[in-house]
Structures are given as structure tokens and as C-alpha cells.
Design a protein around this motif. Structure first.
Motif, PDB file in Angstrom:
ATOM      1  N   LEU A   1      28.749 108.248  53.778  1.00  0.00           N
ATOM      2  CA  LEU A   1      29.044 107.837  52.407  1.00  0.00           C
ATOM      3  C   LEU A   1      27.825 107.177  51.777  1.00  0.00           C
ATOM      4  O   LEU A   1      27.215 106.285  52.365  1.00  0.00           O
ATOM      5  CB  LEU A   1      30.236 106.878  52.399  1.00  0.00           C
ATOM      6  CG  LEU A   1      31.528 107.457  52.987  1.00  0.00           C
ATOM      7  CD1 LEU A   1      32.596 106.373  53.119  1.00  0.00           C
ATOM      8  CD2 LEU A   1      32.031 108.618  52.147  1.00  0.00           C
ATOM      9  N   ALA A   2      27.499 107.599  50.559  1.00  0.00           N
ATOM     10  CA  ALA A   2      26.268 107.133  49.910  1.00  0.00           C
ATOM     11  C   ALA A   2      26.498 106.349  48.630  1.00  0.00           C
ATOM     12  O   ALA A   2      25.616 105.613  48.190  1.00  0.00           O
ATOM     13  CB  ALA A   2      25.353 108.325  49.619  1.00  0.00           C
ATOM     14  N   ASP A   3      27.668 106.511  47.991  1.00  0.00           N
ATOM     15  CA  ASP A   3      27.925 105.824  46.727  1.00  0.00           C
ATOM     16  C   ASP A   3      28.041 104.329  46.981  1.00  0.00           C
ATOM     17  O   ASP A   3      28.678 103.900  47.943  1.00  0.00           O
ATOM     18  CB  ASP A   3      29.223 106.344  46.086  1.00  0.00           C
ATOM     19  CG  ASP A   3      29.381 105.857  44.657  1.00  0.00           C
ATOM     20  OD1 ASP A   3      29.206 106.665  43.741  1.00  0.00           O
ATOM     21  OD2 ASP A   3      29.687 104.662  44.458  1.00  0.00           O
ATOM     22  N   ARG A   4      27.446 103.542  46.115  1.00  0.00           N
ATOM     23  CA  ARG A   4      27.531 102.084  46.265  1.00  0.00           C
ATOM     24  C   ARG A   4      28.151 101.450  45.022  1.00  0.00           C
ATOM     25  O   ARG A   4      28.065 100.237  44.829  1.00  0.00           O
ATOM     26  CB  ARG A   4      26.134 101.499  46.530  1.00  0.00           C
ATOM     27  CG  ARG A   4      25.536 101.952  47.869  1.00  0.00           C
ATOM     28  CD  ARG A   4      26.363 101.500  49.053  1.00  0.00           C
ATOM     29  NE  ARG A   4      25.813 101.939  50.330  1.00  0.00           N
ATOM     30  CZ  ARG A   4      26.215 103.006  50.996  1.00  0.00           C
ATOM     31  NH1 ARG A   4      27.195 103.767  50.495  1.00  0.00           N
ATOM     32  NH2 ARG A   4      25.677 103.332  52.147  1.00  0.00           N
ATOM     33  N   ARG A   5      28.804 102.268  44.202  1.00  0.00           N
ATOM     34  CA  ARG A   5      29.460 101.768  43.004  1.00  0.00           C
ATOM     35  C   ARG A   5      30.954 102.092  43.079  1.00  0.00           C
ATOM     36  O   ARG A   5      31.544 102.083  44.164  1.00  0.00           O
ATOM     37  CB  ARG A   5      28.792 102.378  41.767  1.00  0.00           C
ATOM     38  CG  ARG A   5      27.357 101.865  41.537  1.00  0.00           C
ATOM     39  CD  ARG A   5      26.576 102.709  40.549  1.00  0.00           C
ATOM     40  NE  ARG A   5      27.263 102.857  39.280  1.00  0.00           N
ATOM     41  CZ  ARG A   5      27.119 102.050  38.233  1.00  0.00           C
ATOM     42  NH1 ARG A   5      26.287 101.020  38.312  1.00  0.00           N
ATOM     43  NH2 ARG A   5      27.764 102.270  37.101  1.00  0.00           N
ATOM     44  N   SER A   6      31.566 102.384  41.973  1.00  0.00           N
ATOM     45  CA  SER A   6      33.012 102.613  41.936  1.00  0.00           C
ATOM     46  C   SER A   6      33.422 103.988  42.459  1.00  0.00           C
ATOM     47  O   SER A   6      34.614 104.250  42.620  1.00  0.00           O
ATOM     48  CB  SER A   6      33.523 102.455  40.498  1.00  0.00           C
ATOM     49  OG  SER A   6      33.262 101.165  40.009  1.00  0.00           O
ATOM     50  N   GLY A   7      32.449 104.858  42.708  1.00  0.00           N
ATOM     51  CA  GLY A   7      32.778 106.181  43.210  1.00  0.00           C
ATOM     52  C   GLY A   7      33.005 106.245  44.711  1.00  0.00           C
ATOM     53  O   GLY A   7      33.354 107.303  45.245  1.00  0.00           O
ATOM     54  N   TYR A   8      32.844 105.125  45.406  1.00  0.00           N
ATOM     55  CA  TYR A   8      32.953 105.103  46.874  1.00  0.00           C
ATOM     56  C   TYR A   8      34.300 105.628  47.381  1.00  0.00           C
ATOM     57  O   TYR A   8      34.333 106.484  48.281  1.00  0.00           O
ATOM     58  CB  TYR A   8      32.697 103.678  47.361  1.00  0.00           C
ATOM     59  CG  TYR A   8      32.587 103.500  48.853  1.00  0.00           C
ATOM     60  CD1 TYR A   8      31.369 103.692  49.511  1.00  0.00           C
ATOM     61  CD2 TYR A   8      33.683 103.107  49.617  1.00  0.00           C
ATOM     62  CE1 TYR A   8      31.251 103.493  50.883  1.00  0.00           C
ATOM     63  CE2 TYR A   8      33.580 102.917  50.987  1.00  0.00           C
ATOM     64  CZ  TYR A   8      32.365 103.111  51.610  1.00  0.00           C
ATOM     65  OH  TYR A   8      32.261 102.918  52.978  1.00  0.00           O
ATOM     66  N   PRO A   9      35.441 105.161  46.847  1.00  0.00           N
ATOM     67  CA  PRO A   9      36.725 105.678  47.352  1.00  0.00           C
ATOM     68  C   PRO A   9      36.890 107.175  47.123  1.00  0.00           C
ATOM     69  O   PRO A   9      37.450 107.882  47.975  1.00  0.00           O
ATOM     70  CB  PRO A   9      37.767 104.878  46.554  1.00  0.00           C
ATOM     71  CG  PRO A   9      37.050 103.655  46.094  1.00  0.00           C
ATOM     72  CD  PRO A   9      35.644 104.108  45.831  1.00  0.00           C
TER      73      PRO A   9
END
Length: 265
Positions: free
Chosen positions: A180-188
Motif C-alpha cells: 500500500l502506497a497511499d498516505r492520504r484518504s485513499g488508503y482504505p
């Protein structure tokens, strides 16, 4: 550069602290930004065998010290963003199973017991909590956005998801394998899309959703919801460009065929 190195050193030390504690059945990652009002309720509701990892994301209300005094492991993550905090908690976790839960008092950690049973017994690889909101718990704009996203995900994946909620549980090693690379609200959303790509069995259970304690950072405001939607669009676009993963039966041995991996209780 020096700040980043110090942050990485702190995370290594915090991971060592977690592993020095008695082993838990599951670790619960709680991203936290000024949640002192809700922390006592949330931590008191933690089921037996579940250990809380509170990831403080720059609180100014004493949340980190309070969480530590209440028995939680505290991880400090200086990079702002839900994904940054959630992933720092995942890296710090030591248990075989890892759950994610909001730290604002809106969700009941006791629901994680059923989620753990489904994953532990091989009935699912990733379990999501489908929120059943009490009056006033879910602003209309956020609920409509969630309905639209769930409808889109059902069309794209065939998984009968009704809510991409924050309460979720899976095996730690499998989650790390998603890269997993997203570190904002797209993580879930990235977690969900990559789990689908890799053939995971994804299911959801209904969970209670109460009005949060304290000020909302995302869904409580139209601006926050729009920001989250923009982050999620990045993940949807990225998923459209990705080729299917090589795993056909998810992270568990003996999984069902790719066309039959989704169940709904």
C-alpha cells in the motif's frame, strides 16, 4: 532529511516496544488527531485479546500521553494524512491479525471479534464493517458520496460491498503484501482494490455507527469529503491501469475460485 531519519528511528524503536509486550491475538490501529475526548471510551471497549496501537498524527490536545496512560501502544507519525498514520500502525503491529478503527468514538471495537472469527477460520481474507448509522451520525453529503462509491465498486469488482468503512480486519503479512502506497484518504480504497486484484475473499458485516465525539476532520465537512473523493479518484484511476495480480485465491490457502470469493452474511 534529518527529520525524516529521526522519524524512521522513532518508528523502529516503537515497533520494538510493541514486540516486547505480551503477544495479542490482534492489534488494532487507531489513527489519532486530537481525540482526547473519545480515547477513554474507545480503549475501554477494546475486546479481550485485542491490543490498541494509537498512531498520533500531530495531536495538540495530549492524546498521545492519554493513550499511553490508558495502556495503548503509542506510535508517533509526523507525516499528516490518514494513510500515513494507518500504515505506520500496520508497520508497528506485531500480531498475526491487524484491524483498523476510527479513534473518534463512532465505532465499537467489540465488533472486531466477529471480524476476527471470519478471517481466522478462513471464511474471509478481509472483513469490512458496513456502518448502520444512528441519527445524526453520518452527514448527508458523506453518506451520498459513500453510496455512489459503493455502487461504483460493485460494478467494477463484483464484490457486494455497501460501505467502504474504516472498521476492517485482515492478516498482517497479507496486508503488507499489498504494498500500500497511499498516505492520504485513499488508503482504505487502495486496500480494497488491491485485495480484489489479488483474489482476496472480501466480505462485510453490519456494525453500529454513532455520532463521533469531537470535531470531524474529513466526512464532517463538505471540503473534507471532497478532498477524500479526490484522493479516492487517484486510486480508482490507478486500479484501472493495473494488471491483475498473480494470486488467484487470496492470501489464504484453499480459497474459492476467483469468481466466488465474495460473500455477504
Amino acid at each position: 532529511m534529518e527529520e525524516r531519519q529521526n522519524n524512521q528511528r522513532n518508528q523502529r524503536n516503537q515497533r520494538d516496544d510493541v514486540r516486547d509486550k505480551p503477544a495479542a491475538v490482534a492489534d488494532v490501529v487507531l489513527p489519532c488527531l486530537n481525540e482526547a475526548l473519545a480515547l477513554p471510551r474507545v480503549l475501554a471497549a477494546m475486546p479481550a485479546g485485542f491490543h490498541a496501537i494509537v498512531v498520533d498524527n500531530g495531536s495538540t490536545d495530549g492524546s498521545a500521553a492519554l493513550a499511553a496512560s490508558l495502556g495503548a501502544t503509542v506510535v508517533l507519525e509526523s507525516r499528516r494524512g490518514f494513510g500515513a498514520a494507518a500504515h505506520a500502525g500496520l508497520l508497528a503491529a506485531a500480531a498475526e491479525f491487524v484491524a483498523f478503527c476510527d479513534c473518534d468514538g463512532s465505532l465499537d471495537p467489540s465488533d472486531l471479534t466477529q471480524m476476527l472469527h471470519l478471517v481466522r477460520t478462513g471464511q474471509a481474507d478481509l472483513v469490512l464493517g458496513a456502518r448502520r448509522p444512528a441519527r445524526g451520525a453520518w452527514p448527508v453529503h458523506a453518506r451520498l458520496a459513500n453510496i455512489a462509491l459503493s455502487r461504483l465498486l460493485r460494478r467494477r469488482t463484483g464484490i457486494q460491498v455497501t460501505d467502504l468503512g474504516p472498521l476492517r480486519l485482515a492478516r498482517r503479512d497479507a496486508l503488507l503484501g499489498l504494498d500500500l502506497a497511499d498516505r492520504r484518504s485513499g488508503y482504505p480504497l487502495e486496500m480494497f482494490l488491491k485485495a480484489h486484484r489479488d483474489g482476496w475473499r472480501v466480505t462485510e458485516i453490519p456494525v453500529a455507527y454513532s455520532p463521533r465525539l469531537g470535531k470531524s476532520k474529513v466526512t464532517g465537512t463538505v471540503r473534507g469529503t471532497l478532498t477524500a473523493m479526490a484522493d479516492m479518484k487517484v486510486q480508482l484511476d490507478a486500479a484501472s491501469r493495473r494488471s491483475p495480480g498473480t494470486a488467484s485465491h487470496g492470501p489464504l490457502a484453499g480459497g474459492p475460485p476467483a469468481g466466488a470469493r465474495e460473500t455477504t452474511p
